[in-house]
Write a protein that holds these residues in place. Structure first.
Motif, PDB file in Angstrom:
ATOM      1  N   LYS A   1       0.851  -1.194   0.000  1.00  0.00           N
ATOM      2  CA  LYS A   1       0.000   0.000   0.000  1.00  0.00           C
ATOM      3  C   LYS A   1       0.883   1.238   0.000  1.00  0.00           C
ATOM      4  O   LYS A   1       1.996   1.227   0.514  1.00  0.00           O
TER       5      LYS A   1
ATOM      6  N   MET B   1      -4.304  10.417  -1.228  1.00  0.00           N
ATOM      7  CA  MET B   1      -4.870   9.132  -1.610  1.00  0.00           C
ATOM      8  C   MET B   1      -4.107   7.972  -0.983  1.00  0.00           C
ATOM      9  O   MET B   1      -2.875   7.926  -1.021  1.00  0.00           O
TER      10      MET B   1
ATOM     11  N   ASN C   1      -3.579   3.951  -1.428  1.00  0.00           N
ATOM     12  CA  ASN C   1      -3.704   3.015  -2.542  1.00  0.00           C
ATOM     13  C   ASN C   1      -3.270   1.621  -2.105  1.00  0.00           C
ATOM     14  O   ASN C   1      -2.191   1.455  -1.523  1.00  0.00           O
TER      15      ASN C   1
ATOM     16  N   SER D   1      -8.212   2.672  -4.415  1.00  0.00           N
ATOM     17  CA  SER D   1      -7.774   3.971  -3.905  1.00  0.00           C
ATOM     18  C   SER D   1      -8.851   4.602  -3.041  1.00  0.00           C
ATOM     19  O   SER D   1     -10.046   4.467  -3.315  1.00  0.00           O
TER      20      SER D   1
ATOM     21  N   ASP E   1      -9.725   8.368  -1.122  1.00  0.00           N
ATOM     22  CA  ASP E   1      -9.439   9.786  -0.928  1.00  0.00           C
ATOM     23  C   ASP E   1      -9.744  10.149   0.524  1.00  0.00           C
ATOM     24  O   ASP E   1     -10.897  10.128   0.952  1.00  0.00           O
TER      25      ASP E   1
ATOM     26  N   SER F   1     -13.858   6.346  -2.660  1.00  0.00           N
ATOM     27  CA  SER F   1     -12.981   5.269  -3.113  1.00  0.00           C
ATOM     28  C   SER F   1     -13.170   5.010  -4.595  1.00  0.00           C
ATOM     29  O   SER F   1     -14.182   5.404  -5.192  1.00  0.00           O
TER      30      SER F   1
ATOM     31  N   LEU G   1       1.610   8.594  -7.805  1.00  0.00           N
ATOM     32  CA  LEU G   1       1.617   7.148  -7.627  1.00  0.00           C
ATOM     33  C   LEU G   1       2.312   6.504  -8.813  1.00  0.00           C
ATOM     34  O   LEU G   1       2.084   6.884  -9.968  1.00  0.00           O
TER      35      LEU G   1
ATOM     36  N   TYR H   1      -6.036  10.863 -11.303  1.00  0.00           N
ATOM     37  CA  TYR H   1      -6.908   9.879 -10.655  1.00  0.00           C
ATOM     38  C   TYR H   1      -8.306   9.867 -11.267  1.00  0.00           C
ATOM     39  O   TYR H   1      -8.919   8.817 -11.438  1.00  0.00           O
TER      40      TYR H   1
END
Length: 410
Positions: free
Chosen positions: A223, A229, A231, A241, A243, A249, A271, A289
């Protein structure tokens, strides 16, 4: 720069020079005078330092054997400092905590761990005569050995926990705060995931109203927190993911073809996803995202990685194409009999240590957490004078940020 007792005539030059010192040297420099201490501790200088530390990559790696739902056996924690010349193994770096722990995540100099809890399987408890232990979460600074303990209250918290530390405040609050996010799978429907959150600003736990429908099992020890975020890598070539600000999500498909050798990481505030197909290493960056747009950032072959450091390419072999961690464009992986880091920016391969020094950790699908030493994490925990009266009690009974600091002298 804010009003501080500045001992330097050229502030910009002083900031540029001092920000290049190591955290250890800066800590010593704070003892020169009150002016130096005030300058090095100022938020404006710490911001400059934080950006430089972030660009340089992690200070070290935490290793721990991982086995899902099994905490009943002792799993030592190993730390490898990353130096330019050599690295060495440290096995007792977290021995200041009151019990054995499972490492969870790190952020801006703080490390999140949890107590060892036994499996929830009733048969295992009956056969082994084990009782389920109460979950305790530890937030600590390995550099200063400061720590606090948190017990979840008022909500169900799972055994996969992510840490977000904001050393310069969050939203309108300018004081350092941290947040925790726990993800847990529904016992009724295994495709549903819920989230529990903790904020040091309020000192309370809450259960998010958000419930994510994800058909894929998450990997608890893979993770990454990026920006706002959290993840989690999942099976079937996806990520889940969450937030932390909007409490929303999303399930995002990973780019390219599925791979059995893959890792999530963070670089330059984005990411990243690293995968291996045969001899090809690909690094993807999640650019947006909302649109789930990935861009291919790097693509190199095993020959490209090895050619500057190996003359005999027949020995250039990544063990099982195992990827351990990725942080700030640094990829960590075992190769031959050694642990290496590869810098995609400079295209340099660096040997860190011999795999034999890590015993069987490398082959056990370990949890590997990049950690960066940071002055912004020093002294962030509040001090409560009433804690002096609690010294004889169980140190895990602390449920707020208030805990006595480890005494330090200059």
């Amino acid at each position: 720069m804010e009003e501080v007792n500045i001992p330097f005539f050229h502030v910009d030059i002083a900031s540029e020079v001092l920000s290049r010192l190591s955290v250890k040297d800066l800590s010593s420099s704070k003892c020169v005078s009150k002016g130096w201490n005030s300058f090095i501790s100022s938020p404006s200088f710490l911001r400059i330092l934080s950006k430089r530390v972030e660009r340089e990559g992690p200070s070290g790696l935490f290793f721990q054997m991982f086995k899902d739902n099994v905490d009943c056996v002792s799993r030592p924690i190993t730390y490898i400092p990353i130096h330019k010349n050599r690295s060495f193994i440290q096995n007792n770096i977290l021995n200041f905590l009151p019990e054995e722990v499972v490492i969870m995540s790190s952020c801006n100099g703080l490390l999140c761990c949890r107590s060892c809890i036994h499996p929830i399987d009733d048969y295992y408890r009956r056969v082994r005569n084990r009782e389920a232990k109460e979950l305790v979460i530890y937030i600590c600074n390995p550099m200063t050995k400061e720590w606090i303990a948190l017990k979840p209250e008022g909500c169900v918290v799972g055994d996969s926990i992510g840490l977000a530390f904001y050393p310069f405040g969050y939203s309108l609050n300018t004081r350092p705060i941290f947040k925790l996010v726990s993800i847990q799978q529904s016992k009724v429907d295994p495709h549903l995931y819920s989230f529990a959150m903790y904020s040091s600003q309020t000192g309370s736990w809450t259960t998010s109203k958000e419930v994510c429908h994800c058909r894929y099992q998450i990997y608890k020890n893979n993770k990454v927190f990026v920006g706002k975020m959290f993840n989690w890598l999942t099976q079937n070539h996806h990520i889940l993911s969450f937030d932390v600000e909007r409490e929303l999500s999303k399930v995002i498909k990973l780019p390219g073809e599925a791979s059995s050798s893959l890792i999530l990481g963070c670089s330059e505030g984005y990411l990243h996803y690293v995968c291996v197909h045969g001899e090809d290493f690909s690094v993807w960056m999640l650019k947006d995202y909302s649109s789930s747009e990935w861009v291919l950032k790097y693509q190199v072959t095993l020959v490209d990685i090895c050619q500057e450091s190996y003359t005999d390419l027949t020995h250039c072999n990544v063990k099982r194409r195992l990827l351990l961690a990725f942080h700030e464009d640094l990829l960590f992986m075992p190769m031959d009999r050694c642990l290496f880091s590869y810098n995609f920016r400079s295209r340099k391969l660096q040997q860190l240590c011999y795999i034999s020094m890590l015993q069987d950790l490398i082959l056990s699908n370990p949890t590997v957490i990049p950690y960066s030493i940071s002055l912004t994490a020093a002294g962030v925990f509040k001090e409560d004078q009433s804690d002096e009266n609690k010294s004889s009690e169980d140190p895990r009974d602390v449920s707020s940020l208030k805990i006595s600091k480890r005494k330090r002298t200059c």
